[in-house]
Design a protein around this motif. Sequence first.
Motif, PDB file in Angstrom:
ATOM      1  N   ARG A   1      36.300  39.689  42.562  1.00  0.00           N
ATOM      2  CA  ARG A   1      34.858  39.431  42.595  1.00  0.00           C
ATOM      3  C   ARG A   1      34.530  38.231  43.477  1.00  0.00           C
ATOM      4  NH1 ARG A   1      32.676  41.527  37.744  1.00  0.00           N
ATOM      5  NH2 ARG A   1      33.343  43.694  37.693  1.00  0.00           N
ATOM      6  N   ALA A   2      33.683  38.456  44.472  1.00  0.00           N
ATOM      7  CA  ALA A   2      33.107  37.383  45.289  1.00  0.00           C
ATOM      8  C   ALA A   2      31.610  37.639  45.313  1.00  0.00           C
ATOM      9  CB  ALA A   2      33.698  37.380  46.690  1.00  0.00           C
ATOM     10  N   ASN A   3      30.910  37.168  44.289  1.00  0.00           N
ATOM     11  CA  ASN A   3      29.510  37.534  44.082  1.00  0.00           C
ATOM     12  C   ASN A   3      28.531  36.662  44.860  1.00  0.00           C
ATOM     13  OD1 ASN A   3      30.370  39.498  42.300  1.00  0.00           O
ATOM     14  ND2 ASN A   3      30.087  38.207  40.493  1.00  0.00           N
ATOM     15  N   SER A   4      28.974  35.507  45.358  1.00  0.00           N
ATOM     16  CA  SER A   4      28.032  34.593  46.000  1.00  0.00           C
ATOM     17  C   SER A   4      28.714  33.842  47.135  1.00  0.00           C
ATOM     18  CB  SER A   4      27.491  33.593  44.970  1.00  0.00           C
ATOM     19  OG  SER A   4      26.625  32.660  45.587  1.00  0.00           O
TER      20      SER A   4
ATOM     21  N   ILE B   1      40.050  35.405  36.455  1.00  0.00           N
ATOM     22  CA  ILE B   1      39.942  36.779  36.958  1.00  0.00           C
ATOM     23  C   ILE B   1      38.736  37.402  36.261  1.00  0.00           C
ATOM     24  CG2 ILE B   1      41.122  38.972  37.286  1.00  0.00           C
ATOM     25  CD1 ILE B   1      43.766  37.447  36.821  1.00  0.00           C
ATOM     26  N   ALA B   2      37.654  37.574  36.982  1.00  0.00           N
ATOM     27  CA  ALA B   2      36.361  37.860  36.371  1.00  0.00           C
ATOM     28  C   ALA B   2      36.307  39.218  35.685  1.00  0.00           C
ATOM     29  CB  ALA B   2      35.258  37.758  37.424  1.00  0.00           C
ATOM     30  N   ARG B   3      36.866  40.253  36.289  1.00  0.00           N
ATOM     31  CA  ARG B   3      36.641  41.602  35.764  1.00  0.00           C
ATOM     32  C   ARG B   3      37.361  41.834  34.437  1.00  0.00           C
ATOM     33  NH1 ARG B   3      40.650  42.232  39.602  1.00  0.00           N
ATOM     34  NH2 ARG B   3      42.497  43.424  38.927  1.00  0.00           N
TER      35      ARG B   3
ATOM     36  N   GLU C   1      48.402  39.325  36.195  1.00  0.00           N
ATOM     37  CA  GLU C   1      48.483  39.170  37.644  1.00  0.00           C
ATOM     38  C   GLU C   1      49.320  37.931  37.964  1.00  0.00           C
ATOM     39  OE1 GLU C   1      47.391  41.489  39.434  1.00  0.00           O
ATOM     40  OE2 GLU C   1      45.845  42.477  38.213  1.00  0.00           O
ATOM     41  N   ARG C   2      50.008  37.967  39.103  1.00  0.00           N
ATOM     42  CA  ARG C   2      50.855  36.863  39.521  1.00  0.00           C
ATOM     43  C   ARG C   2      50.010  35.749  40.140  1.00  0.00           C
ATOM     44  NH1 ARG C   2      55.233  37.301  44.437  1.00  0.00           N
ATOM     45  NH2 ARG C   2      55.989  35.133  44.383  1.00  0.00           N
TER      46      ARG C   2
ATOM     47  N   LEU D   1      42.021  34.044  32.018  1.00  0.00           N
ATOM     48  CA  LEU D   1      42.089  32.668  32.479  1.00  0.00           C
ATOM     49  C   LEU D   1      43.520  32.158  32.374  1.00  0.00           C
ATOM     50  CD1 LEU D   1      40.448  30.090  33.372  1.00  0.00           C
ATOM     51  CD2 LEU D   1      40.368  29.494  30.945  1.00  0.00           C
ATOM     52  N   HIS D   2      44.087  31.715  33.517  1.00  0.00           N
ATOM     53  CA  HIS D   2      45.400  31.077  33.551  1.00  0.00           C
ATOM     54  C   HIS D   2      45.177  29.576  33.728  1.00  0.00           C
ATOM     55  CE1 HIS D   2      47.134  35.013  35.534  1.00  0.00           C
ATOM     56  NE2 HIS D   2      46.460  35.248  34.413  1.00  0.00           N
TER      57      HIS D   2
END
Length: 733
Positions: free
Chosen positions: A98-101, A201-203, A70-71, A207-208
């Motif tokens: 993901r926005a879990n909280s 990016i959780a799914r 992903e960019r 990690l960048h």
Amino acid sequence: MRAHPLHAGAALAALLLAAAPLRGQAEPLRLPRLTGPVVLDGRPDEAAWAAVEPLPLAVHLPTAGAPPTERTEIRVAYDDGYLYAAARLWDSRPDGVRANSLTRDRWSGDDAFNLLVDASNDDQNALWFQTTPGGIRRDLAISNNAEGPSAINASWNSFWEVATTRTPEGWFAEMRIPFSTLRFQARGGRAVVGIAASRYIARKPELHTFPAFPADREMNELRPALMRDAVLEGVRAPRPVYLTPYLLAGRSRLARLDAAGGAWESLADPTRDAGLDLKYGLTGSLTLDMTVNTDFAQVEADDEQVNLTRFSLVQPERRPFFQERAGLFDFNTGGPTGLFYSRRIGLSEEGEPVRILGGARVVGRAGAWDVGALGMRTAAHGGAPGESFGVLRARRPVLDPVSYAGAMLTTRLDGEGRYNVAYGLDASVRLPGEHFVTGTWSQSVRDGGSAAPADGGRARARFERRSSRGPVYDLDLQWSGREYAPGIGFVTLQDFHRVGGRLGYAWAPDGGGLRRHGANLIGGTVFRNADGSVESGRYVAEWWGESRGGPWGVLGVYRVRESLRDTFALPAGAEVPAGEYTFHRLVGSFDPGTSRLFRVGGRLEAGTFYDGWSGSVAARPTWNVSPRLELGAAYELNAVRFPARGQGFEAHLAQLRATAALNTRVSASAMAQYSSLRDLATANLRLRYSFREGNDLFLVFNEGINTDRFATDPTLPLSGSRTVLLKYTHTFG
């Protein structure tokens, strides 16, 4: 033959002479000054942002050096009073973001944007600012170059702002952090800090990072020593003042037996209280905190635990006053023991609050020195007199930024003249090949005790190689005198010497489902000083593995040896008689990672246990129902049996958790716990409305319920205690 302590001066001198310099770092990054105004709205589309070059990012997870899927663009800049960061986080599957909280300080497997700043540029300490697509603020403090179990302090909070937006292209974020929060040192209008940034990016999980970290390191976005130096020109270090009064009102009720002992009566206690906290910047990087009539009613309750050992258990420190640069006060003397354990102040041995009348704390950096000082006074409690506590800590780098030498002094005095004074010297030096040598010497003196250093002293020397790939090993030597007992420390054992170590190897395959795995042989034997006999020993052979998707697990075989001179008491009236014991255990644990919305972790342990057997099973499910609701549970069963003696028990622990948020300012957390050993269920509910950082309204409800009312005569009341409190804090700054 009696063991002799290491000579403190000789040990520390040897550590300093053995040092080797760090390898050089890239040229400092010159951060740009913003050329125009920026509106903090989560849309980094201003012309001022267009003039800032994005940081060069690299993929670290799941495979270091792989092309990003992903960019991502991350920009960092500053003006006269703030450090700014902007992130454009495009996503080809915006529905997968993901926005879990939505709860402050709560990360639960969300996508995330992180900015880390080593404000003093000491390669040891850093501040970590995190947000998610939900716009939450999460801040942490890093110490000791992220080494050790207490190096990441998730309870630290400070003043800063963030805004995020979501679009069909992905999500976007802007941060604004005051210089007063960073507290850097500026000389001639120039400040040099360490910078790191990352996108998670959780799914995937992916990690960048900036800068690109070595592939053989794990979680390196946390390590200040590997951050990129960055220069800010034309700035000055501010000296902020924050004044925070609080008002508290509520009512408590406690059930207790009447004077005749024939019936339970309910005692009500209305509460009306007030207090004051002051935070003042003595210099750009040295801060004074003062507190008067401190109260921590809003702090979360401790988790229930079952203790099957001979020693007390360590509980985490969550109280806000003790969080600023908490890692500076770490002085580890081996295992869980340490020269300073802040929960000795303002909490009884049973964990009940003891009123803190007031105190002061100075922490920060003065030149090359990290310094800390703390003084507090508590009120009389439970028939014990009030006490005064004092701590002094100083530490500085030697030879290279990640090697240090330091000292600590602690005092504990009560109103009847009893005293306990302890001091310590510590040093850690980096050698070539990621090798480290660490040494400590400490001594405690109390009224009526021996003044001989050998009686009240404790020493430790450790040699190790730190790496997440290839060979790892360490040798750990410890010694303790018979009267070593620092009054504000944590000690499990006295009058012993120990030899321990580890030998292992870690692999990182280029392909396949496993990202890393390894094997370790770990062991340690404790000998009595008086006659050199073995007191205890623990030896482990284990394998661990981490998948590319995030889940990881550990499987180990334990051999335990215990020599008991006295009877060892266990819960529920069980005990282990004095004698010699050798037993074996099989232990396995699993963590599912955070990539799934519903996940279950667990632990299983079984085997012989002294002259009997025991088994333990634990499960911890978590379900992110929506960004506004997270549900969690935990269950643990411990079964212990001694068939030859007809003793045994079962211990059940159960916990239910719920975290709900209307938005990033209004949240609620609820926890219910049950312990079969205590025949007690507890409930804790905390509502929080954060008008802005430092201005908070808390509603707290606690209740203890007796689950076996017929355990005593007279019959126990259903509710043993109940507390309802309303607390408001308001910060002027």
